[in-house]
Design a protein around this motif. Structure first.
Motif, mmCIF file in Angstrom:
data_model
loop_
_atom_site.group_PDB
_atom_site.id
_atom_site.type_symbol
_atom_site.label_atom_id
_atom_site.label_comp_id
_atom_site.label_asym_id
_atom_site.label_seq_id
_atom_site.Cartn_x
_atom_site.Cartn_y
_atom_site.Cartn_z
ATOM 1 N N GLY A 122 -1.729 0.610 4.499
ATOM 2 C CA GLY A 122 -2.053 -0.681 3.922
ATOM 3 C C GLY A 122 -0.977 -1.315 3.070
ATOM 4 N N HIS A 123 0.201 -0.736 3.046
ATOM 5 C CA HIS A 123 1.294 -1.285 2.245
ATOM 6 C C HIS A 123 2.120 -2.265 3.080
ATOM 7 C CE1 HIS A 123 0.193 1.791 -0.567
ATOM 8 N NE2 HIS A 123 0.482 2.745 0.300
ATOM 9 N N LYS A 177 -0.195 -3.204 -1.481
ATOM 10 C CA LYS A 177 -1.100 -4.346 -1.414
ATOM 11 C C LYS A 177 -2.145 -4.292 -2.519
ATOM 12 C CE LYS A 177 -3.720 -7.085 1.851
ATOM 13 N NZ LYS A 177 -4.230 -7.167 3.209
ATOM 14 N N SER A 178 -2.513 -3.089 -2.929
ATOM 15 C CA SER A 178 -3.569 -2.920 -3.932
ATOM 16 C C SER A 178 -3.215 -3.506 -5.285
ATOM 17 C CB SER A 178 -3.911 -1.440 -4.100
ATOM 18 O OG SER A 178 -2.760 -0.730 -4.557
ATOM 19 N N ASP A 179 -1.939 -3.400 -5.687
ATOM 20 C CA ASP A 179 -1.569 -3.872 -7.026
ATOM 21 C C ASP A 179 -0.230 -4.609 -7.075
ATOM 22 O OD1 ASP A 179 0.204 -1.778 -6.659
ATOM 23 O OD2 ASP A 179 -0.486 -0.607 -8.380
ATOM 24 N N THR A 190 2.052 6.473 -3.122
ATOM 25 C CA THR A 190 0.676 6.644 -3.593
ATOM 26 C C THR A 190 0.628 7.051 -5.061
ATOM 27 O OG1 THR A 190 -0.034 7.261 -1.375
ATOM 28 C CG2 THR A 190 -1.488 7.866 -3.189
ATOM 29 N N LYS A 191 1.488 7.982 -5.443
ATOM 30 C CA LYS A 191 1.502 8.441 -6.829
ATOM 31 C C LYS A 191 2.286 7.506 -7.747
ATOM 32 C CE LYS A 191 0.768 13.323 -5.932
ATOM 33 N NZ LYS A 191 1.237 14.682 -6.180
ATOM 34 N N GLY A 192 2.983 6.536 -7.186
ATOM 35 C CA GLY A 192 3.738 5.590 -7.997
ATOM 36 C C GLY A 192 4.904 6.214 -8.727
ATOM 37 N N LEU A 193 5.612 7.101 -8.073
ATOM 38 C CA LEU A 193 6.706 7.821 -8.712
ATOM 39 C C LEU A 193 7.949 6.960 -8.878
ATOM 40 C CD1 LEU A 193 6.442 11.196 -6.756
ATOM 41 C CD2 LEU A 193 5.395 10.596 -8.948
#
Length: 108
Positions: A14-15, A49-51, A98-101
């Motif tokens: 979804g990105h 896309k989520s944030d 996903t983890k936003g590293l």
């Protein structure tokens, strides 16, 4: 193959994701024309896309090493609230995003 797998996996999750192309072309007058971003810019970038959080992924093979310009980019980007990492597989890229590293060192 690794880069294509990373792009497909991130898109399927979804990105929004883009491959960054670079290259040089010899013009008719003999001058070289360089296309693309500055040296060291990662191979793949996009946003969740989520944030809307931006991510930058440097794609390497299992044994590949970053060039000095890529290491410099990593140090500079570490100052900003974005996602960055070196990925050697689609699974690793998904984990980074996903983890936003903001992982400026290669995973050992």
């Amino acid at each position: 193959m690794i880069q294509r797998g990373i792009i497909e996996a991130l898109a399927m999750a979804g990105h929004h994701v883009w491959r960054i192309n670079v290259g040089k072309v010899k013009m008719e007058d003999g001058r070289m024309f360089s296309a693309g971003p500055q040296a060291g810019f990662p191979d793949v970038c996009g946003y969740r896309k989520s944030d809307g959080k931006m991510f930058f992924i440097e794609v390497k093979t299992k044994t590949g090493k970053r060039r000095p310009a890529q290491e410099y980019f990593a140090k500079e980007i570490a100052r900003d609230p974005v996602i960055y990492g070196v990925a050697r597989s689609a699974e690793e890229a998904l984990m980074i995003v996903t983890k936003g590293l903001n992982r400026t060192e290669d995973a050992k």
